[in-house]
Design an enzyme around this catalytic site. Sequence first.
Site, PDB file in Angstrom:
ATOM      1  N   SER A  98       1.232  -1.380  -0.315  1.00  0.00           N
ATOM      2  CA  SER A  98       0.089  -0.261   0.018  1.00  0.00           C
ATOM      3  C   SER A  98       0.765   1.343   0.108  1.00  0.00           C
ATOM      4  CB  SER A  98      -1.022  -0.340   1.285  1.00  0.00           C
ATOM      5  OG  SER A  98      -1.633  -1.420   0.763  1.00  0.00           O
TER       6      SER A  98
HETATM    7  N1  SAH Z   1      -0.163  -5.520   4.338  1.00  0.00           N
HETATM    8  C1  SAH Z   1       0.780  -5.709   2.571  1.00  0.00           C
HETATM    9  C2  SAH Z   1      -0.500  -4.949   1.529  1.00  0.00           C
HETATM   10  C3  SAH Z   1      -0.828  -6.461   0.482  1.00  0.00           C
HETATM   11  S1  SAH Z   1      -2.091  -6.190  -0.970  1.00  0.00           S
HETATM   12  C4  SAH Z   1       1.723  -5.527   2.592  1.00  0.00           C
HETATM   13  O1  SAH Z   1       1.873  -4.161   3.797  1.00  0.00           O
HETATM   14  O2  SAH Z   1       2.579  -5.691   2.041  1.00  0.00           O
HETATM   15  C5  SAH Z   1      -3.455  -7.814   0.318  1.00  0.00           C
HETATM   16  C6  SAH Z   1      -3.234  -8.762   0.280  1.00  0.00           C
HETATM   17  O3  SAH Z   1      -3.832  -8.975   1.452  1.00  0.00           O
HETATM   18  C7  SAH Z   1      -2.823  -9.526  -0.847  1.00  0.00           C
HETATM   19  O4  SAH Z   1      -0.979 -10.118  -0.609  1.00  0.00           O
HETATM   20  C8  SAH Z   1      -4.023 -10.515  -1.077  1.00  0.00           C
HETATM   21  O5  SAH Z   1      -3.407 -12.101  -1.810  1.00  0.00           O
HETATM   22  C9  SAH Z   1      -4.542 -10.715   0.538  1.00  0.00           C
HETATM   23  N2  SAH Z   1      -5.114 -11.775   0.664  1.00  0.00           N
HETATM   24  C10 SAH Z   1      -6.622 -11.305  -0.001  1.00  0.00           C
HETATM   25  N3  SAH Z   1      -7.666 -11.583   0.373  1.00  0.00           N
HETATM   26  C11 SAH Z   1      -7.453 -12.335   1.110  1.00  0.00           C
HETATM   27  C12 SAH Z   1      -7.408 -13.215   2.504  1.00  0.00           C
HETATM   28  N4  SAH Z   1      -9.495 -13.395   1.992  1.00  0.00           N
HETATM   29  N5  SAH Z   1      -7.055 -13.930   2.875  1.00  0.00           N
HETATM   30  C13 SAH Z   1      -5.892 -13.408   3.161  1.00  0.00           C
HETATM   31  N6  SAH Z   1      -5.133 -12.340   2.444  1.00  0.00           N
HETATM   32  C14 SAH Z   1      -5.710 -12.115   1.526  1.00  0.00           C
END
Ligand code: SAH
Length: 251
Positions: A98
């Site tokens: 993000s």
């Molecule tokens: N917090 C992360 C942002 C990652 S983007 C950072 O600091 O880099 C969002 C993430 O949520 C992705 O990696 C995606 O695979 C994950 N995601 C999506 N749906 C999900 C679910 N149901 N359970 C766990 N992770 C999930």
Amino acid sequence: MRACLQAFLTPLFAAALLLFADTPAAAQDANADARRRMVREIAEMAAETAVETGRPRLDARVMAAMGQVPRHRFVQPGDVGQAYANRPLPIGHGQTISQPYIVALMTDLLALKPGDKVLEIGTGSGYQAAILAYLGAQTHSIEIIPALAEQGRKNLADAGYRQVRLRTADGYYGWPEAAPFDAIIVTAAASHVPPPLVQQLKPGGRMVIPVGTAFLTQHLLLVQKQADGGVITRQILPVRFVPLTGGPKGG
Ligand code: SAH
């Protein structure tokens, strides 16, 4: 012979240390400068969005965390030069780390105290989890894509945040064995607030979650659980996140 071998090995060892040292001092300084600039931009953006967020200045401890945690260790190797720009970056598998301002705002809204137990849904690169851990939270994080879970685990370990507890699973259902949590942060956009997550929040606890249509209108919500178990929800800001997959419909 022995002394000779030692004399030979010592410079070799020193050279190896230099070669494998994490980051040369000059690059470390450049990263620290870039982080300071990023923190200034976050402060400016907080001021600009204050009418919507109600947070003209973010918590000083959150800003200190943004100024210390090495974001360049959580981006893809080709993006290290962009690591401290105030924008999201790809992390593979169609996902993104993000925008730093959003990381700071979401963390601020959690109003964490050291020792709070926190659950993050969407480990991704591990950067948000590192910020939570830096603030002294007992950090738990769930990632649904196994390859990203592995990458996040590696990034966190390499950057020294081995205390973060990680799980590869569908975060829609939370982490019942570790519940209840003082705070929950969801870093992917859900169509609704997952009831299991509300259930796993302590009374008085706070959840920050983007809710809305995948890639279209989404709002960052602050969900506060009252002492009687009821919830109060406040819309904070329009945002754009990758979708939360999983849940009852299986994606
Ligand atoms: N917090 C992360 C942002 C990652 S983007 C950072 O600091 O880099 C969002 C993430 O949520 C992705 O990696 C995606 O695979 C994950 N995601 C999506 N749906 C999900 C679910 N149901 N359970 C766990 N992770 C999930």
